[in-house]
Write a protein that holds these residues in place. Structure first.
Motif, short mmCIF file in Angstrom:
data_model
loop_
_atom_site.label_atom_id
_atom_site.label_comp_id
_atom_site.label_asym_id
_atom_site.label_seq_id
_atom_site.Cartn_x
_atom_site.Cartn_y
_atom_site.Cartn_z
N ARG A 1 0.73 -1.26 0.04
CA ARG A 1 0.04 -0.10 0.01
C ARG A 1 1.00 1.21 0.19
NH1 ARG A 1 -4.65 2.78 1.74
NH2 ARG A 1 -4.17 4.16 3.33
N ARG B 1 1.90 2.13 -3.62
CA ARG B 1 1.01 2.51 -4.19
C ARG B 1 1.15 3.80 -5.11
NH1 ARG B 1 -0.94 -2.12 -6.38
NH2 ARG B 1 -2.13 -3.36 -5.41
N GLN C 1 1.05 3.84 -11.16
CA GLN C 1 -0.50 4.15 -11.32
C GLN C 1 -0.99 3.49 -12.53
OE1 GLN C 1 -3.09 5.33 -9.42
NE2 GLN C 1 -1.82 4.92 -7.76
N SER D 1 -14.26 2.80 -15.60
CA SER D 1 -12.99 3.05 -14.70
C SER D 1 -13.53 4.31 -13.73
CB SER D 1 -11.79 3.22 -15.25
OG SER D 1 -11.84 4.44 -16.00
N LEU D 2 -14.51 4.68 -13.92
CA LEU D 2 -15.05 5.74 -13.19
C LEU D 2 -16.63 5.45 -12.44
CD1 LEU D 2 -14.59 8.82 -15.50
CD2 LEU D 2 -12.82 7.95 -13.71
N ASN D 3 -16.37 5.57 -11.00
CA ASN D 3 -17.40 4.86 -10.34
C ASN D 3 -18.69 6.13 -10.49
OD1 ASN D 3 -19.54 4.64 -8.26
ND2 ASN D 3 -18.18 4.60 -6.78
N ARG E 1 -21.28 6.82 -9.31
CA ARG E 1 -21.70 7.55 -8.25
C ARG E 1 -21.15 8.66 -7.51
NH1 ARG E 1 -27.03 5.04 -6.48
NH2 ARG E 1 -27.27 3.35 -8.02
N MET E 2 -19.98 8.71 -8.09
CA MET E 2 -19.01 9.81 -7.43
C MET E 2 -18.76 10.99 -8.12
SD MET E 2 -16.19 7.23 -5.55
CE MET E 2 -15.02 8.32 -5.03
N GLU F 1 -9.53 10.77 -4.33
CA GLU F 1 -9.69 9.47 -3.85
C GLU F 1 -8.16 9.05 -3.31
OE1 GLU F 1 -11.52 5.95 -5.37
OE2 GLU F 1 -11.16 4.75 -3.71
N PRO F 2 -7.21 9.02 -4.26
CA PRO F 2 -5.86 8.46 -4.08
C PRO F 2 -5.34 9.70 -2.82
CG PRO F 2 -6.07 9.39 -6.19
CD PRO F 2 -7.20 9.06 -5.61
N ARG G 1 -6.94 11.19 -0.49
CA ARG G 1 -7.77 10.70 0.80
C ARG G 1 -7.21 9.66 1.19
NH1 ARG G 1 -13.90 11.13 0.65
NH2 ARG G 1 -13.78 10.17 -1.15
N GLU G 2 -6.54 8.67 0.50
CA GLU G 2 -6.17 7.39 0.86
C GLU G 2 -4.69 7.51 1.44
OE1 GLU G 2 -7.32 4.59 1.52
OE2 GLU G 2 -9.28 5.19 0.79
N HIS G 3 -3.84 8.46 0.61
CA HIS G 3 -2.48 8.33 0.83
C HIS G 3 -1.93 9.63 1.54
CE1 HIS G 3 -1.41 4.61 -0.58
NE2 HIS G 3 -2.59 4.70 -1.61
N ARG H 1 -9.20 20.19 -2.09
CA ARG H 1 -9.53 20.70 -3.27
C ARG H 1 -8.72 21.48 -4.27
NH1 ARG H 1 -15.03 24.04 -3.50
NH2 ARG H 1 -13.78 25.93 -3.82
N ARG I 1 -6.73 11.15 -12.20
CA ARG I 1 -6.81 10.42 -10.97
C ARG I 1 -5.37 9.68 -10.48
NH1 ARG I 1 -10.99 5.88 -10.81
NH2 ARG I 1 -10.14 5.33 -12.76
#
Lengths: 301, 344
Positions: free
Chosen positions: B94, B97, B101, B110-112, B114-115, B123-124, B126-128, B137, B173
């Motif tokens: 992790r 990662r 990419q 490849s894109l959700n 609902r987002m 997302e990346p 927020r994850e890392h 932002r 992304r």
């Protein structure tokens, strides 16, 4: 595609969008209004109507609707309107709670089985096992075993309420689990889940962020059907004498009690039946509207 | 890059194998394996683009995904910046990662859906990173600028965009965490021809701007020619030929590369008129039961006995080229057969 004009577009939040779309779904709005009326009536109705549903007035038995008894009376002179209002409290709370429980179980099992390959076999065989169980004998046994213990612990009404919710919950999650598993399986192979994995998003957040929001539709459908199912199962249990005590009205019980007097006094069947149908229908419409509102692809059309 | 690994390329893949088990019956008994990737080795230097070409189902994508550890490699070694990553697990993987990419083939899938675009790109982050809301932002807007999308798009949903724009979102992304290495898995295959050029140019600009290294997977030979400095040709899970772009396109050494390249139309009508199409007979064999010896032996126009017995190794063939063919003399010129065909 719609054109966008620079940075002037206002910032939209998810929930304002959802609310906007929901308001424009006619069925959903009607559903909210009808369900709202039913809930309001159940909550403040007994207080306004002021007739004890258990009060026996043997002289006014099988009365036609009148000002004193808006829906007439039953064969021992109890006010039907008061009973329907009283019964609604139980039926609705059983319906909603049992639905939530079965939804929770079903979604949990379905997501785990679909997402984690190792759990799939075990969990789906468990689901098959539950589906294969003969429901009625099982219910009989569970109720015989636990009724008195639970009554002793929580009092007669809460005890039986918990027992019934639990029983309905754990015997109706299987369909949800199967549908959810199927959807998770297809979703898991989508590239956006792979993308999340390549970012390093841990599994539980992939499930919360990418999987669950995308299986909302089948969950919503299961939920709305689940309420109806729970109300009807509760009726069947009451009919068998396994549900709430006989002097404790629920919509299902009223319906079954009234069935014997259908020729004599059709109002006894019509009113509780109407209450069940309207509730289920309005919840269905609300679920439909919610599902559409939560799907950005449908939103704004 | 640490000092002791200074001599090493950014990515070195050695003997990579990805086999998917085929199971049957109630007890999931293993009855065989699909050899998606079989003994693949290559290097990519920092800042370089390696094109990976081949027909559908030849294991290009599996190679890319195994390098990024989206699939578990069955065997072999993958070293990124001198560090062995093919056996890393959990937390270590992790932590790695952000260095590597991927850009996906289907910009729709490849894109959700609902987002919002903003949260997809975030997302990346927020994850890392421990970035706050405002920082994220700002970074998302920066990334939208970098890929040529309006900042206001951040609050929109993927379905509101065209294919090319969606692919830009996917690229943003992938760029979010400043990776060194990006696997582009057929990033232009699902796009209109007019949009393909835009996206390829964007990829080139970004490479220059951020010093990116690409593994560019594609079946579009002309695009690879445009973008890649070196090219690897894959067939049925194996690399057939690997070498610098220009000599490989001008004079393919492997009969498969020759056949593949002969299918590319030329924009020059005179050359096009002289183009000789080498049509291969038969179908690609199943990767569950690859042929013995050379995997290409069942369709090779130049096949001879040895090909059916012995797997040709990927050997150096001069000018930094490597070929897996018995017809090519090690470190020398191609065998007489191929030369003859080329001249005639």
């Amino acid at each position: 595609m719609t054109e966008i004009t620079g940075a002037a577009a206002p910032e939209r939040t998810l929930w304002s969008d959802v609310w906007y779309q929901f308001r424009h779904h006619r069925g959903a709005v009607a559903g909210v209004i009808i369900l709202g009326i039913i809930v309001l009536a159940i909550l403040i109705g007994p207080w306004l109507h002021g007739v004890d549903p258990q009060h026996i007035d043997i002289r006014a038995r099988n009365a036609q609707p009148s000002l004193a008894h808006p829906m007439g009376t039953d064969n021992i002179g109890r006010d039907i309107f008061a009973q329907v209002l009283q019964g609604g409290r139980v039926s609705l709370s059983v319906g909603v709670t049992a639905m939530l429980l079965s939804l929770l179980l079903g979604t949990l099992v379905g997501v785990l089985a679909g997402f984690f390959r190792r759990l799939d076999g075990v969990l789906m065989r468990l689901t098959d096992l539950f589906l294969a169980l003969p429901l009625l004998p099982l219910l009989l046994v569970i109720i015989m075993l636990f009724r008195d213990t639970l009554r002793g612990l929580f009092g007669p009404e809460t005890g039986i309420f918990l027992l019934i919710v639990f029983i309905i919950g754990i015997t109706s999650w299987m369909q949800t689990a199967r549908i959810v598993r199927g959807d998770v399986l297809t979703l898991k192979e989508q590239e956006f889940v792979l993308a999340a994995r390549s970012i390093g998003t841990p599994s539980h957040r992939i499930i919360l962020r990418h999987v669950l929001p995308n299986i909302l539709s089948p969950i919503m459908v299961s939920a709305t059907l689940g309420v109806a199912n729970a109300i009807i199962t509760e009726s069947a249990l009451s009919f068998l004498g396994l549900g709430f005590p006989s002097d404790f009205p629920t919509w299902g019980r009223l319906l079954f009690d009234g069935a014997n007097f259908m020729m004599l006094n059709p109002a006894r069947v019509i009113w509780p039946g109407l209450a069940i149908s309207l509730t289920v229908l309005s919840i269905n419409f609300i679920g439909d509207g919610l599902r559409d509102a939560l799907d950005p692809r449908i939103r704004g059309r | 890059m640490t000092p002791e690994t200074a001599g090493e390329p950014l990515l070195r893949v050695e003997g990579l194998k990805v086999h998917f088990p085929v199971t049957r019956g109630l007890l999931r008994r293993r009855v065989g394996a699909v050899r998606a990737v079989d003994d693949v080795s290559f290097d990519i230097a920092a800042g370089e683009t390696l094109g990976l070409v081949g027909e559908s189902g030849c294991g290009k994508s599996s190679t890319g995904r195994a390098i990024l550890r989206l699939y578990a490699p069955t065997a072999g070694s993958v070293r990124l910046e001198g560090r062995e990553i093919s056996r890393l697990d959990g937390r270590e993987l992790r932590a790695l990662r952000p260095r590597m990419q991927m850009i996906f083939q289907d910009p729709q899938a490849s894109l959700n859906p609902r987002m919002t675009v903003g949260s997809i790109i975030a997302e990346p982050l927020r994850e890392h990173t421990g970035m706050g809301r405002e920082e994220i932002r700002a970074r998302v807007q920066e990334l939208l600028d970098a890929v040529g999308l309006a900042r206001a798009y951040a609050s929109r949903y993927p379905h509101e965009f065209s294919g090319g724009q969606r692919q830009r979102i996917g690229i943003a992304r992938a760029l979010a965490l400043n990776p060194k290495f990006i696997v582009c898995d057929e990033p232009i295959a699902a796009l209109d021809v007019s949009i393909q050029a835009q996206v390829v140019n964007l990829l080139e600009d970004l490479q220059e701007q951020f010093g990116l290294t690409y593994l560019f997977i594609s079946h579009d030979l002309s695009m690879v020619r445009h973008l890649a400095r070196r090219v690897a040709v894959m067939y049925l899970g194996r690399i057939m030929e690997l070498g610098p772009r220009d000599p490989l396109y001008a004079r393919p050494l492997h009969p498969y590369s020759a056949a593949l390249l002969s299918a590319v139309p030329s924009p020059d009508p005179e050359l096009e008129a002289r183009r000789e199409r080498i049509v291969l007979r038969g179908d690609v064999p199943s990767p569950r039961h690859p042929p013995e010896g050379c995997v290409f032996s069942t369709r090779c126009p130049k096949v001879f006995d040895r090909c059916r017995r012995e797997i040709p190794a990927l050997r150096a063939a001069g000018q930094g080229r490597r070929v897996a063919c018995h017809l090519v003399e090690p470190e020398g010129e191609p065998g007489p057969d191929i030369q003859q065909r080329r001249s005639g």
